[in-house]
Design an enzyme around this catalytic site. Structure first.
Site, PDB file in Angstrom:
ATOM      1  N   THR A 194      61.508  27.622  31.001  1.00 37.41           N
ATOM      2  CA  THR A 194      62.328  27.322  30.087  1.00 37.41           C
ATOM      3  C   THR A 194      61.707  26.112  29.251  1.00 37.41           C
ATOM      4  O   THR A 194      60.943  25.268  29.987  1.00 37.41           O
ATOM      5  CB  THR A 194      63.746  26.516  30.630  1.00 37.41           C
ATOM      6  OG1 THR A 194      64.118  27.526  31.712  1.00 37.41           O
ATOM      7  CG2 THR A 194      64.665  26.077  29.781  1.00 37.41           C
ATOM      8  N   ARG A 242      67.257  22.507  31.551  1.00 41.71           N
ATOM      9  CA  ARG A 242      68.633  23.033  31.748  1.00 41.71           C
ATOM     10  C   ARG A 242      69.034  23.140  33.178  1.00 41.71           C
ATOM     11  O   ARG A 242      68.788  23.791  34.169  1.00 41.71           O
ATOM     12  CB  ARG A 242      68.348  24.582  31.019  1.00 41.71           C
ATOM     13  CG  ARG A 242      69.474  25.236  30.653  1.00 41.71           C
ATOM     14  CD  ARG A 242      69.157  26.708  29.942  1.00 41.71           C
ATOM     15  NE  ARG A 242      68.648  26.589  28.838  1.00 41.71           N
ATOM     16  CZ  ARG A 242      68.349  27.623  28.070  1.00 41.71           C
ATOM     17  NH1 ARG A 242      68.960  28.871  28.405  1.00 41.71           N
ATOM     18  NH2 ARG A 242      67.724  27.469  26.963  1.00 41.71           N
ATOM     19  N   SER A 277      72.065  26.674  25.159  1.00 43.82           N
ATOM     20  CA  SER A 277      71.819  27.910  24.536  1.00 43.82           C
ATOM     21  C   SER A 277      72.916  28.937  25.004  1.00 43.82           C
ATOM     22  O   SER A 277      74.090  28.498  24.737  1.00 43.82           O
ATOM     23  CB  SER A 277      70.538  28.656  24.652  1.00 43.82           C
ATOM     24  OG  SER A 277      70.209  29.656  23.987  1.00 43.82           O
ATOM     25  N   HIS A 278      72.625  30.165  25.229  1.00 39.30           N
ATOM     26  CA  HIS A 278      73.569  31.139  25.802  1.00 39.30           C
ATOM     27  C   HIS A 278      74.255  30.744  27.244  1.00 39.30           C
ATOM     28  O   HIS A 278      75.233  31.727  27.479  1.00 39.30           O
ATOM     29  CB  HIS A 278      72.765  32.399  26.140  1.00 39.30           C
ATOM     30  CG  HIS A 278      71.568  32.508  26.979  1.00 39.30           C
ATOM     31  ND1 HIS A 278      70.393  31.860  26.607  1.00 39.30           N
ATOM     32  CD2 HIS A 278      71.465  32.729  28.140  1.00 39.30           C
ATOM     33  CE1 HIS A 278      69.550  31.969  27.507  1.00 39.30           C
ATOM     34  NE2 HIS A 278      70.242  32.521  28.630  1.00 39.30           N
ATOM     35  N   ASP A 283      74.880  33.177  19.513  1.00 37.49           N
ATOM     36  CA  ASP A 283      74.883  32.499  20.815  1.00 37.49           C
ATOM     37  C   ASP A 283      75.361  31.070  20.723  1.00 37.49           C
ATOM     38  O   ASP A 283      75.602  30.673  19.665  1.00 37.49           O
ATOM     39  CB  ASP A 283      73.713  32.512  21.507  1.00 37.49           C
ATOM     40  CG  ASP A 283      72.459  31.847  21.237  1.00 37.49           C
ATOM     41  OD1 ASP A 283      72.525  31.553  20.045  1.00 37.49           O
ATOM     42  OD2 ASP A 283      71.813  31.408  22.151  1.00 37.49           O
ATOM     43  N   ASP A 308      73.708  28.031  20.935  1.00 36.89           N
ATOM     44  CA  ASP A 308      73.013  27.349  19.723  1.00 36.89           C
ATOM     45  C   ASP A 308      72.638  27.996  18.605  1.00 36.89           C
ATOM     46  O   ASP A 308      71.990  27.320  17.748  1.00 36.89           O
ATOM     47  CB  ASP A 308      71.755  26.556  20.421  1.00 36.89           C
ATOM     48  CG  ASP A 308      70.815  27.500  20.904  1.00 36.89           C
ATOM     49  OD1 ASP A 308      71.113  28.746  21.091  1.00 36.89           O
ATOM     50  OD2 ASP A 308      69.548  26.941  21.088  1.00 36.89           O
ATOM     51  N   ASP A 330      70.931  30.479  17.826  1.00 36.44           N
ATOM     52  CA  ASP A 330      69.369  31.097  17.635  1.00 36.44           C
ATOM     53  C   ASP A 330      69.342  32.594  18.021  1.00 36.44           C
ATOM     54  O   ASP A 330      68.457  33.119  17.765  1.00 36.44           O
ATOM     55  CB  ASP A 330      68.058  30.262  18.275  1.00 36.44           C
ATOM     56  CG  ASP A 330      68.622  30.227  19.563  1.00 36.44           C
ATOM     57  OD1 ASP A 330      69.309  30.757  20.117  1.00 36.44           O
ATOM     58  OD2 ASP A 330      67.793  29.638  20.423  1.00 36.44           O
ATOM     59  N   ARG A 331      70.240  33.212  18.519  1.00 30.32           N
ATOM     60  CA  ARG A 331      70.506  34.664  18.730  1.00 30.32           C
ATOM     61  C   ARG A 331      71.147  35.591  17.894  1.00 30.32           C
ATOM     62  O   ARG A 331      72.277  34.788  17.216  1.00 30.32           O
ATOM     63  CB  ARG A 331      70.978  34.751  20.225  1.00 30.32           C
ATOM     64  CG  ARG A 331      69.908  34.329  21.354  1.00 30.32           C
ATOM     65  CD  ARG A 331      70.382  34.753  22.711  1.00 30.32           C
ATOM     66  NE  ARG A 331      69.608  34.083  23.541  1.00 30.32           N
ATOM     67  CZ  ARG A 331      69.469  34.612  24.626  1.00 30.32           C
ATOM     68  NH1 ARG A 331      70.137  35.629  25.139  1.00 30.32           N
ATOM     69  NH2 ARG A 331      68.731  33.997  25.566  1.00 30.32           N
ATOM     70  N   THR A 343      57.302  36.112  27.307  1.00 24.84           N
ATOM     71  CA  THR A 343      58.784  35.660  26.850  1.00 24.84           C
ATOM     72  C   THR A 343      59.013  34.125  26.582  1.00 24.84           C
ATOM     73  O   THR A 343      58.231  33.370  27.111  1.00 24.84           O
ATOM     74  CB  THR A 343      59.689  36.006  27.996  1.00 24.84           C
ATOM     75  OG1 THR A 343      59.558  37.493  28.214  1.00 24.84           O
ATOM     76  CG2 THR A 343      61.097  35.663  27.637  1.00 24.84           C
ATOM     77  N   GLU A 371      62.411  39.142  19.953  1.00 28.53           N
ATOM     78  CA  GLU A 371      62.488  39.312  21.418  1.00 28.53           C
ATOM     79  C   GLU A 371      63.798  40.126  21.663  1.00 28.53           C
ATOM     80  O   GLU A 371      64.487  40.265  20.862  1.00 28.53           O
ATOM     81  CB  GLU A 371      62.782  37.813  22.104  1.00 28.53           C
ATOM     82  CG  GLU A 371      61.674  36.987  22.136  1.00 28.53           C
ATOM     83  CD  GLU A 371      62.010  35.871  23.071  1.00 28.53           C
ATOM     84  OE1 GLU A 371      61.345  36.156  24.307  1.00 28.53           O
ATOM     85  OE2 GLU A 371      62.703  34.756  22.826  1.00 28.53           O
ATOM     86  N   SER A 393      66.008  40.010  23.926  1.00 30.28           N
ATOM     87  CA  SER A 393      67.216  39.030  24.092  1.00 30.28           C
ATOM     88  C   SER A 393      67.937  38.596  23.062  1.00 30.28           C
ATOM     89  O   SER A 393      68.304  37.575  22.941  1.00 30.28           O
ATOM     90  CB  SER A 393      66.827  37.907  25.055  1.00 30.28           C
ATOM     91  OG  SER A 393      65.540  37.212  24.348  1.00 30.28           O
ATOM     92  N   LYS A 429      63.924  31.013  16.834  1.00 32.08           N
ATOM     93  CA  LYS A 429      64.579  32.293  16.226  1.00 32.08           C
ATOM     94  C   LYS A 429      65.772  31.798  15.697  1.00 32.08           C
ATOM     95  O   LYS A 429      66.352  30.521  16.021  1.00 32.08           O
ATOM     96  CB  LYS A 429      64.942  33.079  17.655  1.00 32.08           C
ATOM     97  CG  LYS A 429      65.838  32.505  18.845  1.00 32.08           C
ATOM     98  CD  LYS A 429      65.776  33.457  20.003  1.00 32.08           C
ATOM     99  CE  LYS A 429      66.422  32.816  21.239  1.00 32.08           C
ATOM    100  NZ  LYS A 429      65.516  32.252  22.076  1.00 32.08           N
TER     101      LYS A 429
HETATM  102  C1  VG1 Z   1      65.638  34.116  28.013  1.00 35.24           C
HETATM  103  C2  VG1 Z   1      65.210  35.367  27.222  1.00 35.24           C
HETATM  104  C3  VG1 Z   1      64.128  35.041  26.293  1.00 35.24           C
HETATM  105  C4  VG1 Z   1      64.671  33.624  25.438  1.00 35.24           C
HETATM  106  C5  VG1 Z   1      65.143  32.495  26.366  1.00 35.24           C
HETATM  107  C6  VG1 Z   1      65.767  31.590  25.629  1.00 35.24           C
HETATM  108  O1  VG1 Z   1      64.970  33.681  28.980  1.00 35.24           O
HETATM  109  O2  VG1 Z   1      65.066  36.261  28.238  1.00 35.24           O
HETATM  110  O3  VG1 Z   1      63.866  36.015  25.606  1.00 35.24           O
HETATM  111  O4  VG1 Z   1      63.491  33.281  24.737  1.00 35.24           O
HETATM  112  O5  VG1 Z   1      66.238  33.117  27.252  1.00 35.24           O
HETATM  113  O6  VG1 Z   1      66.647  31.884  24.843  1.00 35.24           O
HETATM  114  P1  VG1 Z   1      64.828  34.169  30.689  1.00 35.24           P
HETATM  115  O7  VG1 Z   1      63.650  33.174  31.155  1.00 35.24           O
HETATM  116  O8  VG1 Z   1      66.028  33.852  31.077  1.00 35.24           O
HETATM  117  O9  VG1 Z   1      64.542  35.678  30.581  1.00 35.24           O
HETATM  118  V1  VG1 Z   1      67.819  30.990  24.437  1.00 35.24           V
HETATM  119  O10 VG1 Z   1      68.947  31.504  23.245  1.00 35.24           O
HETATM  120  O11 VG1 Z   1      68.090  30.012  25.677  1.00 35.24           O
HETATM  121  O12 VG1 Z   1      67.117  29.611  23.419  1.00 35.24           O
HETATM  122 CO    CO Z   2      70.101  30.402  22.037  1.00 38.32          CO
END
Ligand code: VG1
Ligand code: CO
Length: 543
Positions: A18, A22, A113-114, A277, A279, A281-282, A344, A363, A365, A376
């Site tokens: 991360t 978080r 984020s998500h 999502d 924040d 960015d998705r 990633t 990505e 995701s 993003k």
């Molecule tokens: C996930 C996704 C990754 C993305 C990250 C942050 O990470 O798979 O592609 O960059 O979230 O996204 P992980 O390590 O859980 O697979 V966000 O929208 O938190 O900024």
């Molecule tokens: Co996000």
């Protein structure tokens, strides 16, 4: 100013991967917890006198309280000026945009984020550097190191700032300017895309639904899609950022945005559906009866990029994270440009973008973006698709099917096993690493393994090396199985299994994705023992 003593180690238990910290809100509310991380940022930055920082978050529970604390700590560290979004609101892409536009030294983004929000949900904080992107590893490691050794923090005794009033106030010698969170970002979007053509599309009666999922994309989408582009009121729903996201899980995928997908599959479907999502960015792009796979979205944007004014000069290169499908590679090959494969996480794209090696990044995701900022960008992707629809007169469905007909289809799926036992997950990965060498050359189902390894990335710009970035089993026909552990989950471990298979036969472009991937799913289980080791019968989420 007060100097407070503390003894917390906020990173304890967090898995690597991360950008920033978080954790559960309940942890963040412990005395000195947030302060420890923020003090570590300032110790890492060193002398900030006269510098400008940007500060804002996704509006989730604890956002406002955290902002007041950070402002008082910034004043104690003699920061020159802080630009903070009104109401404490700034989406992740907007922070990136504002840092770059105002030449700030960096910024602090408050978001998980998500991940779910609310008093029992998650909170997060990360530092972004002067290019507008997430801090690279050498900075995050320095922050981490400080959190384990520092014993005190510095904070001003000033009272709270009125975050709802635009304008400038002082805390000790530091200026705090409360800015409109949308203005700079919206102006930039207007330069990248053909707003006249999109406005004409809506004027002709084009129908769309954008679901803000009660998170931070809402104010941006409402101002741009309804305000500037003239879409009718009601096009953007759930647009008010709520502290608990109104119970929504703002991680847009067909599972969490089930309502939007049902609408797009039903008799009253608008022509275009989208969601973002926590924040912003998705992005998720949905056509009638079709949720576009994020890997395909990157490839389709790349193949048609010159239709958008900001990309008329063409692309310098494309970059995708390793688990993202190879659909974009085919487009890059046809354009005669490079396609980079990174670990990633968006931070790995920063150097490629800064060096002018890549224009578009993506990505699997649900993350897509470009060199306009260093994060993003969810709404940017939605506007790109609207621009493509407006410029071609084609539907989302047509654009996707024509792309497959031209390039072939990369069937793709991700299976997540969430909150599994941490030790079981680590042991599974360990056992798999031990088997990799023996897999090369083996025949399984109708495939033969060409290569099996744990992905290592060497940054082409600064030569830094990232190891253990995901186990890949690559077949001779390019089909792949990828396994890695999530760095963003906050409960136990989350195992992600990624599956990809290429199909060029025009008669086989409309298969069910899971059926198309069934042989690879079987091989993955056979090789990893994922279900058996985690005690799970099925993945928690399939996207
Ligand atoms: C996930 C996704 C990754 C993305 C990250 C942050 O990470 O798979 O592609 O960059 O979230 O996204 P992980 O390590 O859980 O697979 V966000 O929208 O938190 O900024
Ligand atoms: Co996000």
């Amino acid at each position: 100013m007060t100097i407070q003593t503390i003894a917390t180690t906020p990173f304890a238990g967090q898995r690597p991967g991360t950008s920033g910290l978080r954790k559960k809100v309940t942890e963040f509310r412990q005395a000195g917890y947030l302060e420890n991380f923020v003090e570590a940022i300032f110790l890492t930055l060193g002398d900030c006198s006269g510098q400008t920082l940007v500060l804002g978050g996704d509006g989730r529970f604890f956002n406002r309280a955290a902002i007041q604390t950070i402002l008082r700590m910034a004043a104690a560290h003699k920061v020159g000026k802080v630009l903070v979004g009104r109401g404490g609101i700034l989406s992740t892409p907007a922070v990136s945009c504002v840092i770059r536009k105002h030449g700030a030294h960096g910024g602090i983004v408050l978001s998980a984020s998500h991940n779910p929000g609310g008093p029992d949900g998650d909170f997060g904080i990360k530092y972004n550097i002067a290019n507008g992107g997430p801090a690279p590893e050498k900075i995050t490691e320095a922050i981490h190191a400080h959190t384990t050794t520092l014993a005190e923090y510095h904070i001003s005794d000033a009272g709270p700032v009125d975050l709802d009033q635009l304008g400038t106030v002082q805390i000790e010698g530091m200026q705090v300017e409360v800015i409109d969170p949308v203005a700079d970002y919206a102006e930039m979007m207007g330069r990248l895309f053909d707003f006249d053509a999109i406005r004409a599309l809506f004027a002709r009666g084009f129908t769309m639904r954008f679901d803000g999922m009660s998170a931070v994309s809402g104010p941006y989408a409402k101002a741009i899609i309804e305000g500037m582009l003239g879409a009718p009121a009601g096009t953007v729903i759930n647009f008010e950022p709520l502290e608990d996201f109104g119970g929504h899980h703002p991680d847009p995928n067909p599972v969490n945005a089930a309502e939007l997908v049902a609408l797009m599959n039903g008799p009253d479907a608008p022509e275009f559906g989208a969601a973002s999502d926590g924040d912003a960015d998705r992005n998720m792009i949905v056509g009638r009866n079709l949720a576009v796979s994020p890997s395909d979205s990157l490839a389709i944007i790349a193949a048609n990029a010159t239709l958008a004014p900001g990309y008329r000069a063409g692309l310098k290169g494309i970059a995708r994270s390793m688990p993202t499908s190879q659909a974009a590679d085919r487009v890059a090959a046809s354009l005669g440009i490079s396609c980079f494969e990174t670990p990633t996480g968006w931070k790995y794209f920063g150097n490629l973008l800064d060096a002018g090696l890549a224009t578009l990044c993506g990505e699997e995701s649900y993350g897509t973006g470009s060199d306009h900022i260093r994060e993003k960008d969810g709404l940017w992707a939605v506007l790109f698709w609207l621009n493509l629809v407006a410029a071609t007169g084609k539907s989302v469905n047509q654009l996707v099917h024509e792309h497959w007909a031209r390039f072939g289809r990369n069937y793709y799926s991700r299976h997540d096993y969430e909150a599994v036992d941490s030790d079981a997950a680590d042991q599974m990965m360990q056992a798999l690493r031990g088997k990799l060498e023996g897999l090369a050359g083996q025949a399984m189902e109708n495939f033969r393994v060409r290569q099996a390894d744990d992905f290592v990335y060497t940054d082409p710009v600064d030569g830094s090396v990232a190891t253990r970035q995901g186990i890949r089993i690559i077949m001779t026909d390019g089909s792949r199985i990828v396994l890695r552990l999530s760095g963003t989950g906050t409960e136990g471990a989350t195992v992600r299994l990624y599956l990809e298979r290429y199909e060029a036969d025009p008669a086989r472009l409309d298969m069910d994705t899971q059926e198309a991937l069934a042989p690879l799913i079987a091989i993955a289980e056979q090789v990893s023992g994922l279900k058996q080791r985690t005690g799970r019968q099925e993945p928690s989420v399939v996207t």
